[in-house]
Structures are given as C-alpha cells and as structure tokens.
Design a protein around this motif. Structure first.
Motif, mmCIF file in Angstrom:
data_model
loop_
_atom_site.group_PDB
_atom_site.id
_atom_site.type_symbol
_atom_site.label_atom_id
_atom_site.label_comp_id
_atom_site.label_asym_id
_atom_site.label_seq_id
_atom_site.Cartn_x
_atom_site.Cartn_y
_atom_site.Cartn_z
ATOM 1 N N CYS A 294 0.270 3.669 1.640
ATOM 2 C CA CYS A 294 0.210 4.157 3.024
ATOM 3 C C CYS A 294 1.105 3.371 3.975
ATOM 4 O O CYS A 294 1.185 3.702 5.154
ATOM 5 N N ASN B 44 -4.210 2.949 11.344
ATOM 6 C CA ASN B 44 -5.383 2.677 10.517
ATOM 7 C C ASN B 44 -6.347 3.855 10.511
ATOM 8 O O ASN B 44 -7.386 3.802 9.888
ATOM 9 N N CYS C 197 -6.603 6.977 3.499
ATOM 10 C CA CYS C 197 -5.514 6.352 2.764
ATOM 11 C C CYS C 197 -6.069 5.921 1.418
ATOM 12 O O CYS C 197 -7.113 5.275 1.361
ATOM 13 N N THR C 198 -5.375 6.284 0.376
ATOM 14 C CA THR C 198 -5.799 5.823 -0.945
ATOM 15 C C THR C 198 -5.399 4.364 -1.089
ATOM 16 O O THR C 198 -4.499 3.884 -0.413
ATOM 17 N N GLU C 199 -6.053 3.670 -1.940
ATOM 18 C CA GLU C 199 -5.740 2.254 -2.154
ATOM 19 C C GLU C 199 -4.767 2.078 -3.315
ATOM 20 O O GLU C 199 -4.867 1.142 -4.080
ATOM 21 N N ARG D 114 1.305 -0.215 8.206
ATOM 22 C CA ARG D 114 0.845 1.169 8.139
ATOM 23 C C ARG D 114 1.139 1.884 9.443
ATOM 24 O O ARG D 114 1.219 1.269 10.500
ATOM 25 N N SER E 18 0.835 -1.191 0.000
ATOM 26 C CA SER E 18 0.000 0.000 0.000
ATOM 27 C C SER E 18 0.875 1.249 0.000
ATOM 28 O O SER E 18 1.942 1.274 0.621
#
Length: 162
Positions: free
Chosen positions: A98, A124, A128-130, A121, A96
């Motif tokens: 992120c 959480n 957050c973009t995927e 990460r 990710s």
C-alpha cells in the motif's frame, strides 16, 4: 576619574544587555566589527538518524528495532558492489504493498554505512492488505565504500562487508 569609571560601567551594561538579547557587536584592536548572534537551535533528529547514531556508537553489539516503523523498514538484501571504490549500493527494500512512495537512505561513518528502507502510504484510511512488496533502490554514498561495512538500520545486521 569618576567620569571615566561611569563611562566604562555604561559600556559594560550596554554590552551585557545586548548579549542577553542574543546579539553582540564586537570590536578588537582593528577597525572591523563582527556581529555575533545566538547559535541556531540544533536540528531535531528523526528516528533513522537516532538509530544510525546508535548503531555507529554501539556496533557490533546492537539489537533489532522493535515493531515496524515506516521510517525504518528492514532491507531484504543488498547487491554486492563490483569494487571498494563504488559510491552506489543497490538494496532491496521490503515495504507495504500500500506504500505509494518508498526508498532507502543512508548514514555514513568512518567504519559503517547504515541503510534503511522507508515507505509512505497514501492515507491510513481504507483497507490495505499486509502484503510485502520488494523493490530495488540505489543509494548514493558521499564517499567510496572503501572497506566499510553495510548495516541494515532496522535489524542491525551486516549486509555487506565493504
């Protein structure tokens, strides 16, 4: 004779009590004593270790893992090693955007080198973009590749043939 029998009974009772408590002092023919304790509890396997054991046991009849797990990220690819004697493999980890930390880890058997990507990460919370980010990571092997197949733990697919 009765006193000798009583002494053996007391000794046996003491040994059994110590064995139940988890520690026994043993003595044999010599003068040395050895203390034996209970075995440590087995280490609990994490998701990657369980998956790697499954791949080694069931190879090549394996399916990909379901869902996306931070400890079992699929690999985008692997660089072909220069020769069979290498003890490092460079893989491309898809993680990710992120993830603040990422990497790869391996599990080696006689016939396979199972590798997975992982990511962590910062938290959480928050947006957050995927987006998928890819980075090359070098994995050091305990022994030379030497003809073993390299398998992606997440997909179960062969990346390289040793």
């Amino acid at each position: 004779m009765r006193g000798s029998h009583l002494s053996r009974t007391r000794t046996l009772t003491a040994v059994l009590a110590l064995a139940t408590a988890g520690t026994v002092a043993l003595s044999g023919c010599g003068q040395q004593k050895q203390t034996v304790g209970t075995a440590p509890a087995p280490k609990k396997q994490d998701a990657f270790e369980r998956r790697a054991d499954q791949l080694v046991r069931d190879w090549p009849k394996v399916s990909p893992v379901t869902g996306r797990q931070q400890a079992l990220l699929p690999l985008v690819g692997a660089d072909r090693p220069k020769d069979k004697g290498v003890r490092e493999i460079t893989v491309t980890v898809g993680h990710s955007a992120c993830d603040v930390h990422f990497g790869a880890r391996s599990h080696e058997s006689k016939d396979l080198v199972v590798i997975t990507g992982w990511g962590k990460r910062k938290s959480n919370k928050g947006m957050c973009t995927e987006q998928l980010a890819t980075d090359k990571v070098t994995v050091r092997l305990k022994t030379a590749l030497d003809g073993r197949k390299v398998v992606d733990a997440a997909t179960g697919k062969q990346l390289l043939k040793g």
